[in-house]
Design a protein around this motif. Structure first.
Motif, mmCIF file in Angstrom:
data_model
loop_
_atom_site.group_PDB
_atom_site.id
_atom_site.type_symbol
_atom_site.label_atom_id
_atom_site.label_comp_id
_atom_site.label_asym_id
_atom_site.label_seq_id
_atom_site.Cartn_x
_atom_site.Cartn_y
_atom_site.Cartn_z
ATOM 1 N N THR A 11 42.772 35.188 38.442
ATOM 2 C CA THR A 11 43.856 34.778 39.329
ATOM 3 C C THR A 11 43.677 33.292 39.577
ATOM 4 N N TYR A 12 44.686 32.496 39.237
ATOM 5 C CA TYR A 12 44.593 31.055 39.492
ATOM 6 C C TYR A 12 44.767 30.793 40.977
ATOM 7 N N ASP A 13 44.372 29.594 41.386
ATOM 8 C CA ASP A 13 44.402 29.241 42.815
ATOM 9 C C ASP A 13 45.761 29.476 43.461
ATOM 10 N N GLU A 14 46.804 29.206 42.678
ATOM 11 C CA GLU A 14 48.158 29.364 43.230
ATOM 12 C C GLU A 14 48.534 30.842 43.383
ATOM 13 N N GLY A 15 47.651 31.720 42.920
ATOM 14 C CA GLY A 15 47.922 33.143 43.083
ATOM 15 C C GLY A 15 48.467 33.822 41.839
ATOM 16 N N THR A 16 48.655 33.062 40.756
ATOM 17 C CA THR A 16 49.151 33.699 39.522
ATOM 18 C C THR A 16 48.070 34.588 38.924
ATOM 19 N N ARG A 17 48.434 35.840 38.726
ATOM 20 C CA ARG A 17 47.464 36.751 38.094
ATOM 21 C C ARG A 17 47.631 36.664 36.585
ATOM 22 N N ALA A 18 46.853 35.799 35.969
ATOM 23 C CA ALA A 18 47.038 35.508 34.538
ATOM 24 C C ALA A 18 46.403 36.569 33.654
ATOM 25 N N LEU A 19 45.321 37.197 34.139
ATOM 26 C CA LEU A 19 44.707 38.296 33.384
ATOM 27 C C LEU A 19 44.455 39.450 34.333
ATOM 28 N N GLY A 36 51.775 37.613 22.116
ATOM 29 C CA GLY A 36 52.395 37.746 23.431
ATOM 30 C C GLY A 36 53.290 36.555 23.670
ATOM 31 N N ARG A 37 54.249 36.744 24.586
ATOM 32 C CA ARG A 37 55.178 35.657 24.873
ATOM 33 C C ARG A 37 54.475 34.526 25.601
ATOM 34 N N ASN A 38 55.177 33.439 25.805
ATOM 35 C CA ASN A 38 54.632 32.362 26.619
ATOM 36 C C ASN A 38 54.342 32.900 28.010
ATOM 37 N N GLY A 39 53.183 32.561 28.520
ATOM 38 C CA GLY A 39 52.822 32.986 29.866
ATOM 39 C C GLY A 39 52.154 34.351 29.931
ATOM 40 N N ALA A 40 51.936 34.985 28.780
ATOM 41 C CA ALA A 40 51.346 36.334 28.756
ATOM 42 C C ALA A 40 49.876 36.324 29.177
ATOM 43 N N GLY A 41 49.208 35.165 29.010
ATOM 44 C CA GLY A 41 47.792 35.084 29.386
ATOM 45 C C GLY A 41 46.857 34.803 28.215
ATOM 46 N N LYS A 42 47.415 34.504 27.054
ATOM 47 C CA LYS A 42 46.602 34.296 25.847
ATOM 48 C C LYS A 42 45.625 33.129 26.011
ATOM 49 N N THR A 43 46.154 31.989 26.448
ATOM 50 C CA THR A 43 45.294 30.808 26.583
ATOM 51 C C THR A 43 44.233 31.019 27.656
ATOM 52 N N THR A 44 44.616 31.685 28.731
ATOM 53 C CA THR A 44 43.635 31.965 29.789
ATOM 54 C C THR A 44 42.479 32.790 29.217
ATOM 55 N N LEU A 45 42.805 33.783 28.408
ATOM 56 C CA LEU A 45 41.766 34.612 27.794
ATOM 57 C C LEU A 45 40.870 33.763 26.890
ATOM 58 N N VAL A 46 41.474 32.917 26.067
ATOM 59 C CA VAL A 46 40.695 32.054 25.174
ATOM 60 C C VAL A 46 39.806 31.115 25.988
ATOM 61 N N ARG A 47 40.350 30.558 27.068
ATOM 62 C CA ARG A 47 39.562 29.611 27.867
ATOM 63 C C ARG A 47 38.379 30.297 28.545
ATOM 64 N N ILE A 48 38.544 31.546 28.925
ATOM 65 C CA ILE A 48 37.415 32.268 29.533
ATOM 66 C C ILE A 48 36.369 32.600 28.470
ATOM 67 N N PRO A 82 41.647 24.023 20.907
ATOM 68 C CA PRO A 82 42.552 24.392 21.995
ATOM 69 C C PRO A 82 44.015 24.250 21.599
ATOM 70 N N GLN A 83 44.879 24.888 22.387
ATOM 71 C CA GLN A 83 46.310 24.889 22.079
ATOM 72 C C GLN A 83 46.871 23.469 21.977
ATOM 73 N N GLU A 84 46.417 22.593 22.862
ATOM 74 C CA GLU A 84 47.029 21.259 22.899
ATOM 75 C C GLU A 84 46.280 20.254 22.025
HETATM 76 N N1 LIG Z 1 45.699 25.985 35.141
HETATM 77 C C1 LIG Z 1 46.587 26.850 35.626
HETATM 78 N N2 LIG Z 1 46.859 26.925 36.938
HETATM 79 C C2 LIG Z 1 47.739 27.820 37.424
HETATM 80 N N3 LIG Z 1 48.425 28.710 36.687
HETATM 81 C C3 LIG Z 1 48.192 28.704 35.354
HETATM 82 C C4 LIG Z 1 47.281 27.778 34.746
HETATM 83 N N4 LIG Z 1 47.261 28.004 33.418
HETATM 84 C C5 LIG Z 1 48.116 29.011 33.199
HETATM 85 N N5 LIG Z 1 48.687 29.425 34.351
HETATM 86 C C6 LIG Z 1 49.654 30.546 34.492
HETATM 87 O O1 LIG Z 1 49.012 31.735 34.041
HETATM 88 C C7 LIG Z 1 49.874 32.537 33.264
HETATM 89 C C8 LIG Z 1 49.303 32.722 31.862
HETATM 90 O O2 LIG Z 1 49.327 31.464 31.199
HETATM 91 P P1 LIG Z 1 48.657 31.238 29.772
HETATM 92 O O3 LIG Z 1 47.303 31.840 29.771
HETATM 93 O O4 LIG Z 1 48.757 29.789 29.460
HETATM 94 O O5 LIG Z 1 49.626 32.091 28.828
HETATM 95 P P2 LIG Z 1 49.990 31.954 27.274
HETATM 96 O O6 LIG Z 1 48.892 31.171 26.610
HETATM 97 O O7 LIG Z 1 50.088 33.360 26.797
HETATM 98 O O8 LIG Z 1 51.292 31.250 27.193
HETATM 99 C C9 LIG Z 1 51.230 31.826 33.304
HETATM 100 O O9 LIG Z 1 51.977 32.391 34.341
HETATM 101 C C10 LIG Z 1 50.851 30.389 33.607
HETATM 102 O O10 LIG Z 1 51.907 29.730 34.266
#
Ligand SMILES: Nc1ncnc2c1ncn2[C@@H]1O[C@H](COP(=O)(O)OP(=O)(O)O)[C@@H](O)[C@H]1O
Ligand SMILES: [Mg+2]
Length: 307
Positions: A11-19, A36-48, A82-84
């Motif tokens: 869960t990111y600080d803003e409260g988004t439950r990414a995984l 998965g679509r954009n925002g599915a949580g793929k990058t978050t999983l890779v970063r962890i 990384p993605q970017e």
């Molecule tokens: N650094 C961050 N801070 C807050 N929210 C984030 C951050 N990175 C990603 N998110 C949010 O977490 C969710 C998953 O994002 P992400 O892992 O980048 O998905 P994907 O790679 O599948 O597009 C999205 O809702 C995104 O907006």
């Protein structure tokens, strides 16, 4: 090589439950693709998994080393694009790779040796001293892949390695990855379903932070109710299904996803009527839409998500 995830949540600080409670394991060499679509949580999983980010809950390990407790150990086993990530414009491929290897602790002479042989292995040896900014998009992307392959790491993370590439460069990179997969565990994310279908030994489908399914194409096909797809191009032909679902294409074509039995009956009927059609086992695209569009309770921590 192995990757194990147990109950990962973020869960990111803003409260988004990414995984949400992601668990799976993979053992051996090969390619794991997460779609998965954009925002599915793929990058978050890779970063962890690559120790850039701590999970809120749960743990994961790479070759037996925990990403929460032994992050330095994990880093010896992995390398990530990384993605970017983009090749630095004013360096040459040789300089890019050597600087990465120096950063990882290699001596200069060995770094140079490794850089040269990796560029050669990837078929881009002739560009070793050309500035990155003069290379095509596809070659630049190969330089990024070469950079991580030149290290000693055998677990490689590629976050959307082919996004934005033209179709030829993309299939060129697919060729390369399919050759490499016997020696590495490659963990890649993509939103090109075809890419996962072609390359991956195991495909994970992510949606809203959940790993909805994971398995080989064969295993994923078993998860869906309809395993066959019949496609009729002729606009004038009417088709009906009693067991499956009928999808109208934008081009006037019709597709029925149905059971093996109905597909068989329907094929006999279409042959008798002389209608042209094609029949195939359902594609990853069909499976993806079936799984992702299934209604789910947003907030429940699904029981059924261990792969
Ligand atoms: N650094 C961050 N801070 C807050 N929210 C984030 C951050 N990175 C990603 N998110 C949010 O977490 C969710 C998953 O994002 P992400 O892992 O980048 O998905 P994907 O790679 O599948 O597009 C999205 O809702 C995104 O907006
Ligand atoms: Mg991403």
């Amino acid at each position: 090589m192995d990757v194990v995830c147990s109950g990962l949540s973020k869960t990111y600080d803003e409260g988004t439950r990414a995984l949400r409670n992601v668990s799976f394991s993979f053992n051996g060499n090969g390619i794991i693709a997460i779609i998965g679509r954009n925002g599915a949580g793929k990058t978050t999983l890779v970063r962890i998994l690559s120790t850039e980010l701590m999970p809120t809950k749960g743990d994961a390990s790479i070759n037996g080393n925990s990403v929460v407790h032994d992050e330095n150990k994990v880093r010896e086993h992995i390398a990530i694009v990384p993605q970017e990530a983009r090749a630095i414009q004013w360096l040459t491929p040789m300089q890019s790779i050597v600087s990465y290897l120096l950063y990882r602790g290699f001596a200069y002479s060995e770094a140079k040796e490794r850089a040269r042989s990796t560029l050669k292995k990837l078929g881009i040896g002739k560009y070793e001293n050309v500035l990155n900014r003069k290379l095509s998009g596809g070659t630049k992307r190969k330089v990024m892949v070469a950079t991580v392959l030149a290290s000693e790491a055998r677990v490689i993370f590629l976050d959307e390695p082919t996004t934005g590439l033209d179709p030829i460069s993309r299939s060129d990179l697919w060729n390369l990855l399919s050759k490499l997969k016997k020696d590495y565990l490659i963990f890649l994310t993509t939103h090109y379903l075809e890419e996962a279908e072609i390359l991956a030994d195991k495909i994970g489908i992510m949606e809203k932070g959940r790993l909805m399914a994971m398995g080989s194409m064969e295993e994923l096909r078993k998860r869906v109710r309809y395993q066959y797809s019949i496609r009729v191009i002729d606009r004038k032909v009417k088709i009906k299904t009693s067991k499956g679902i009928l999808i109208h294409g934008l081009d006037g074509s019709k597709q029925v996803m149905t059971t093996e039995k109905e597909a068989f009956e329907m094929s006999k009927d279409l042959i008798k009527k002389g209608v042209k059609f094609s029949t195939n086992p359902v594609s990853l695209e069909d499976i993806f839409y079936y799984i992702v569009k299934k209604p789910m309770n947003e907030d429940s921590e699904s029981e059924d998500n261990e792969w």
